[in-house]
Enzyme design. Structure first.
Site, PDB file in Angstrom:
ATOM      1  CB  VAL A  59      -1.011   0.031   1.181  1.00  0.00           C
ATOM      2  CG1 VAL A  59      -2.093  -1.002   0.998  1.00  0.00           C
ATOM      3  CG2 VAL A  59      -0.311  -0.106   2.523  1.00  0.00           C
ATOM      4  CG  ASN A  85      -6.110  -2.763   9.733  1.00  0.00           C
ATOM      5  OD1 ASN A  85      -6.143  -2.458  10.930  1.00  0.00           O
ATOM      6  ND2 ASN A  85      -5.492  -3.856   9.304  1.00  0.00           N
ATOM      7  CB  SER A 146      -2.329   4.950  16.701  1.00  0.00           C
ATOM      8  OG  SER A 146      -1.680   4.688  17.921  1.00  0.00           O
ATOM      9  CE1 TYR A 158       1.873   3.019  14.054  1.00  0.00           C
ATOM     10  CE2 TYR A 158       1.464   4.002  16.211  1.00  0.00           C
ATOM     11  CZ  TYR A 158       1.114   3.112  15.209  1.00  0.00           C
ATOM     12  OH  TYR A 158      -0.013   2.323  15.366  1.00  0.00           O
ATOM     13  CB  ALA A 160       4.420  12.526  12.354  1.00  0.00           C
ATOM     14  CE  LYS A 162      -1.249   4.140  12.631  1.00  0.00           C
ATOM     15  NZ  LYS A 162      -2.116   3.414  11.677  1.00  0.00           N
TER      16      LYS A 162
HETATM   17  N1  NAD Z   1      -2.086  -3.271  17.840  1.00  0.00           N
HETATM   18  C1  NAD Z   1      -2.027  -2.091  18.435  1.00  0.00           C
HETATM   19  O1  NAD Z   1      -1.688  -1.973  19.599  1.00  0.00           O
HETATM   20  C2  NAD Z   1      -2.432  -0.870  17.659  1.00  0.00           C
HETATM   21  C3  NAD Z   1      -2.664   0.308  18.374  1.00  0.00           C
HETATM   22  C4  NAD Z   1      -3.040   1.454  17.673  1.00  0.00           C
HETATM   23  C5  NAD Z   1      -3.164   1.400  16.303  1.00  0.00           C
HETATM   24  N2  NAD Z   1      -2.917   0.233  15.644  1.00  0.00           N
HETATM   25  C6  NAD Z   1      -3.058   0.244  14.187  1.00  0.00           C
HETATM   26  O2  NAD Z   1      -3.945  -0.787  13.806  1.00  0.00           O
HETATM   27  C7  NAD Z   1      -3.590  -1.263  12.517  1.00  0.00           C
HETATM   28  C8  NAD Z   1      -3.448  -2.763  12.550  1.00  0.00           C
HETATM   29  O3  NAD Z   1      -2.458  -3.084  13.501  1.00  0.00           O
HETATM   30  P1  NAD Z   1      -2.159  -4.567  14.008  1.00  0.00           P
HETATM   31  O4  NAD Z   1      -1.707  -4.465  15.389  1.00  0.00           O
HETATM   32  O5  NAD Z   1      -3.309  -5.435  13.675  1.00  0.00           O
HETATM   33  O6  NAD Z   1      -0.893  -4.900  13.112  1.00  0.00           O
HETATM   34  P2  NAD Z   1      -0.485  -6.271  12.347  1.00  0.00           P
HETATM   35  O7  NAD Z   1       0.976  -6.150  12.111  1.00  0.00           O
HETATM   36  O8  NAD Z   1      -0.991  -7.457  13.074  1.00  0.00           O
HETATM   37  O9  NAD Z   1      -1.270  -6.141  10.988  1.00  0.00           O
HETATM   38  C9  NAD Z   1      -0.928  -5.181  10.026  1.00  0.00           C
HETATM   39  C10 NAD Z   1      -1.088  -5.768   8.654  1.00  0.00           C
HETATM   40  O10 NAD Z   1      -0.676  -4.782   7.717  1.00  0.00           O
HETATM   41  C11 NAD Z   1       0.098  -5.415   6.719  1.00  0.00           C
HETATM   42  N3  NAD Z   1       1.016  -4.445   6.092  1.00  0.00           N
HETATM   43  C12 NAD Z   1       2.110  -3.884   6.620  1.00  0.00           C
HETATM   44  N4  NAD Z   1       2.735  -3.105   5.709  1.00  0.00           N
HETATM   45  C13 NAD Z   1       2.004  -3.193   4.577  1.00  0.00           C
HETATM   46  C14 NAD Z   1       2.131  -2.629   3.277  1.00  0.00           C
HETATM   47  N5  NAD Z   1       3.158  -1.832   2.954  1.00  0.00           N
HETATM   48  N6  NAD Z   1       1.207  -2.950   2.345  1.00  0.00           N
HETATM   49  C15 NAD Z   1       0.175  -3.783   2.645  1.00  0.00           C
HETATM   50  N7  NAD Z   1       0.009  -4.340   3.862  1.00  0.00           N
HETATM   51  C16 NAD Z   1       0.905  -4.049   4.810  1.00  0.00           C
HETATM   52  C17 NAD Z   1       0.860  -6.505   7.453  1.00  0.00           C
HETATM   53  O11 NAD Z   1       1.320  -7.518   6.555  1.00  0.00           O
HETATM   54  C18 NAD Z   1      -0.206  -7.001   8.410  1.00  0.00           C
HETATM   55  O12 NAD Z   1      -0.970  -8.056   7.858  1.00  0.00           O
HETATM   56  C19 NAD Z   1      -2.313  -0.522  12.127  1.00  0.00           C
HETATM   57  O13 NAD Z   1      -2.643   0.587  11.311  1.00  0.00           O
HETATM   58  C20 NAD Z   1      -1.778  -0.073  13.461  1.00  0.00           C
HETATM   59  O14 NAD Z   1      -0.964   1.066  13.332  1.00  0.00           O
HETATM   60  C21 NAD Z   1      -2.564  -0.898  16.287  1.00  0.00           C
END
Ligand code: NAD
Lengths: 249, 76
Positions: A59, A85, A146, A158, A160, A162
């Site tokens: 992406v 996401n 986030s 990160y 900035a 978000k």
């Molecule tokens: N888990 C947390 O604590 C948390 C907290 C706040 C925000 N978030 C946000 O929630 C979202 C999901 O997080 P998560 O914890 O499920 O992470 P995760 O790593 O389990 O899942 C993220 C997915 O994104 C995919 N991805 C990464 N780079 C990519 C790219 N360049 N192109 C396409 N796909 C790509 C990965 O392969 C993975 O399947 C993210 O945006 C993260 O920043 C997570």
């Protein structure tokens, strides 16, 4: 919005929060396309649901995004929902003073975090919304921000990125609302996914849990529930839903 | 049809219907920018109950007179 039969794209849906969301969307009767960079995880996911459209896509690359969105569109004829996401975490101080002397934040990592977490949202949404507009689809975009968007120590890039996602959410809600397209965000707190657990030491993690009024991390399902709530709530627009157990950073 | 279009334009562009005439265009109405243009096109489709306008038509419909012309060509 009733999700039954709706055409939905989830980026980063092959693991973590996105994967749990995909389960819920399939249960609701949606036709789901997952765009993810992790081909192995996509294969595993595709094995669970034969109906799922799994597509390798980086992406952070506009060309990769354009082809993937176009292929989904050609296959399913329209796009009703996009959940931005996909994301990666990186922690580094702006300038760290340690055993190796003064070490500055790596510029390549800055660029990578911004392109994967922020520019990607712009690329995918542009491709999706131009198709929604061309068909007058009254669709919904949900952007995953986030709790760190307000500024978290050790997460310049990160945080900035978000915060940028929040700004895009508000801007697009204003631009697209009159066309019947809703844009909203969700800001998860610390959520129990492999990535989060793997990216922090046990001490840091237990400190965050201690500072969270509910004294635990979110379950991925609780964040996915929030996204489904936004999708179904037809008057939820231009706002970011905070699901963080009451934690403030 | 003219009055109906004036009413829609007045609502979307937030100007009095009496300020809209045959000569009105994106150049003469300050609030008629590209964002408002999209909104106007959708409002026209919905109010006149016509099929989706093509991209060529949307590009063409930047003057009151051109909009009327295209709407007339769509009359059953
Ligand atoms: N888990 C947390 O604590 C948390 C907290 C706040 C925000 N978030 C946000 O929630 C979202 C999901 O997080 P998560 O914890 O499920 O992470 P995760 O790593 O389990 O899942 C993220 C997915 O994104 C995919 N991805 C990464 N780079 C990519 C790219 N360049 N192109 C396409 N796909 C790509 C990965 O392969 C993975 O399947 C993210 O945006 C993260 O920043 C997570």
């Amino acid at each position: 919005m009733d999700l039954n039969e709706k055409r939905v794209i989830v980026t980063g849906g092959a693991s973590g929060i996105g994967m749990v969301l995909v389960d819920q969307l399939v249960d609701e009767g949606a036709i789901v396309g997952v765009l993810d960079i992790d081909q192995k995880a996509l294969l595993r996911l595709g094995g669970r649901y034969s109906s799922l459209y799994c597509r390798a896509c980086d992406v952070s690359q506009p060309d990769s995004v354009e082809t993937a969105v176009d292929d989904f569109f050609k296959e399913f004829g329209r796009i009703d929902v996009l959940v931005n996401n996909a994301g990666i975490v990186h922690s580094a101080l702006l300038v760290a003073l340690g055993p190796r002397g003064i070490v500055s934040h790596d510029i390549e990592m800055w660029d990578k975090i911004i392109s994967t977490n922020l520019s990607s949202v712009f690329y995918v949404t542009t491709q999706v919304v131009r198709r929604m507009v061309s068909q007058r689809t009254k669709g919904v975009i949900v952007n995953v921000s986030s709790i760190s968007a307000v500024g978290n120590i050790g997460q310049s890039a990160y945080s900035a990125a978000k915060a940028g996602v929040v700004a895009l959410t508000v801007t697009w809600a204003k631009e697209l609302g009159t066309l019947g397209i809703r844009v909203a965000g969700i800001a998860p707190g610390f959520t129990k996914t492999d990535t989060t657990i793997g990216s922090m030491s046990e001490t840091i993690l237990s400190n965050w849990i201690r500072d969270t009024p509910l004294r635990r991390m979110a379950k991925p399902k609780e964040i996915a529930d929030g996204i489904v709530f936004i999708l179904k709530s037809d008057f939820f627009n231009g706002r970011v839903l905070e699901i963080d157990g009451g934690l403030r950073i | 049809m003219e009055n109906n279009l004036k009413r829609i334009m007045s609502d979307v562009l937030e100007i009095g219907a009496d300020q809209i005439n045959e000569e009105s265009s994106m150049e003469t109405i300050a609030s008629w920018d590209s964002l408002k243009h999209m909104e106007l096109m959708v409002a026209i489709e919905e109010n006149f109950d016509i099929p989706m306008l093509s991209m060529d038509e949307i590009v063409e419909m930047t003057r009151f007179s051109a909009i009327i012309g295209i709407l007339q060509s769509k009359k059953p």
